[in-house]
Design a protein around this motif. Structure first.
Motif, mmCIF file in Angstrom:
data_model
loop_
_atom_site.group_PDB
_atom_site.id
_atom_site.type_symbol
_atom_site.label_atom_id
_atom_site.label_comp_id
_atom_site.label_asym_id
_atom_site.label_seq_id
_atom_site.Cartn_x
_atom_site.Cartn_y
_atom_site.Cartn_z
ATOM 1 N N SER A 181 38.880 -25.548 15.990
ATOM 2 C CA SER A 181 39.638 -24.059 16.179
ATOM 3 C C SER A 181 38.706 -22.904 16.381
ATOM 4 N N LEU A 182 38.666 -21.958 17.187
ATOM 5 C CA LEU A 182 38.074 -20.836 17.303
ATOM 6 C C LEU A 182 38.556 -19.934 16.108
ATOM 7 N N VAL A 183 37.481 -19.463 15.311
ATOM 8 C CA VAL A 183 38.129 -18.511 14.320
ATOM 9 C C VAL A 183 37.152 -17.185 14.566
ATOM 10 N N CYS A 184 37.917 -16.028 14.654
ATOM 11 C CA CYS A 184 37.143 -14.705 14.885
ATOM 12 C C CYS A 184 38.001 -13.597 14.456
ATOM 13 N N GLY A 185 37.657 -12.476 14.755
ATOM 14 C CA GLY A 185 38.195 -11.218 14.145
ATOM 15 C C GLY A 185 39.532 -10.823 14.839
ATOM 16 N N GLY A 186 39.805 -11.910 15.977
ATOM 17 C CA GLY A 186 41.181 -11.377 16.313
ATOM 18 C C GLY A 186 41.650 -10.313 17.339
ATOM 19 N N GLY A 187 40.687 -9.483 17.800
ATOM 20 C CA GLY A 187 40.882 -8.455 18.448
ATOM 21 C C GLY A 187 41.522 -8.752 19.665
ATOM 22 N N ALA A 188 42.054 -7.785 20.246
ATOM 23 C CA ALA A 188 42.765 -7.594 21.852
ATOM 24 C C ALA A 188 41.833 -7.227 22.908
ATOM 25 N N GLY A 189 40.651 -7.058 22.762
ATOM 26 C CA GLY A 189 39.895 -6.626 23.661
ATOM 27 C C GLY A 189 38.308 -7.118 23.537
ATOM 28 N N GLY A 190 37.773 -7.041 24.762
ATOM 29 C CA GLY A 190 36.372 -7.409 24.966
ATOM 30 C C GLY A 190 36.032 -8.836 24.928
ATOM 31 N N MET A 191 34.971 -9.267 24.565
ATOM 32 C CA MET A 191 34.518 -10.734 24.421
ATOM 33 C C MET A 191 35.267 -11.332 23.446
ATOM 34 N N MET A 192 35.777 -10.705 22.466
ATOM 35 C CA MET A 192 36.656 -11.353 21.493
ATOM 36 C C MET A 192 38.018 -11.844 21.895
ATOM 37 N N ALA A 193 38.749 -11.064 22.653
ATOM 38 C CA ALA A 193 39.787 -11.363 23.425
ATOM 39 C C ALA A 193 39.627 -12.547 24.583
ATOM 40 N N THR A 194 38.218 -12.513 25.188
ATOM 41 C CA THR A 194 38.135 -13.370 26.215
ATOM 42 C C THR A 194 37.659 -14.757 25.587
ATOM 43 N N ALA A 195 37.222 -14.928 24.424
ATOM 44 C CA ALA A 195 36.846 -16.166 23.762
ATOM 45 C C ALA A 195 38.150 -16.685 23.402
#
Length: 187
Positions: free
Chosen positions: A42-56
């Protein structure tokens, strides 16, 4: 924090939430998400809707995987969370956010990013040195993005400021190399 990493199926990814960046960095994030999903993690991340975070997040989901976003309450109120997250965890603070993400992860990956990414990378490296996070910390040095930081780490190491005389991170150039490190974690 859970130090029993062999039971964990998440990989925490730190990266930029800014969308005003070179597309090669977005491609790196998408590929990292795809590879994490392809490894059955599972990908665990900051959950943001923009940038690299959204793309990941989109890379992981489009590859049939899961994406868990961890956001402090004030970000949830501002609706900064990605709408497609498999699971969204609302925390009380930024610090609690970082602890929650690390507690879910068997490995930590830093992709290119800004000051927030640098903060997360420094903290997880510190936790690794202290034995609070036992998984590998991996820096994906896309096109030399982290060269100057790595040089600083090497200077710290040569001057005796790194515990055990080592940099508490593995430096790789591509997401493929990062997933290889993750796949080689003893189970």
């Amino acid at each position: 924090m859970n130090c029993n990493n062999e039971l964990l199926s998440g990989v925490v990814v730190y990266c930029a939430s800014s969308s005003d960046i070179d597309p090669r960095y977005l491609n790196t994030a998408r590929r990292m998400g795809e590879l994490i999903a392809g490894a059955g993690l599972s990908l665990v991340c900051g959950g943001g809707a923009g940038g690299m975070m959204a793309t990941a997040i989109e890379g992981a989901l489009d590859a049939g995987g899961e994406a868990v976003g961890v956001l402090p309450h004030f970000m949830m109120e501002k609706k900064w969370n990605h709408p497609r997250l498999t699971r969204c965890i609302d925390t009380e603070s930024m610090h609690h956010r970082k602890m929650t993400m690390a507690s879910m992860a068997r490995a930590a990956v830093a992709l290119p990013g800004g000051i927030g990414t640098l903060d997360e990378l420094a903290e997880i490296m510190t936790w690794n040195q202290l034995g609070l996070f036992r998984g590998p910390v991996i820096i994906v040095n896309t096109d030399g993005f982290y060269d100057l930081l790595i040089a600083l780490f090497e200077s710290m190491q040569s001057k005796g400021f790194m515990r055990g005389g080592r940099i508490p991170a593995v430096v790789v150039s591509t997401p493929e190399e990062a997933i290889e490190v993750i796949n080689n974690i003893e189970k």
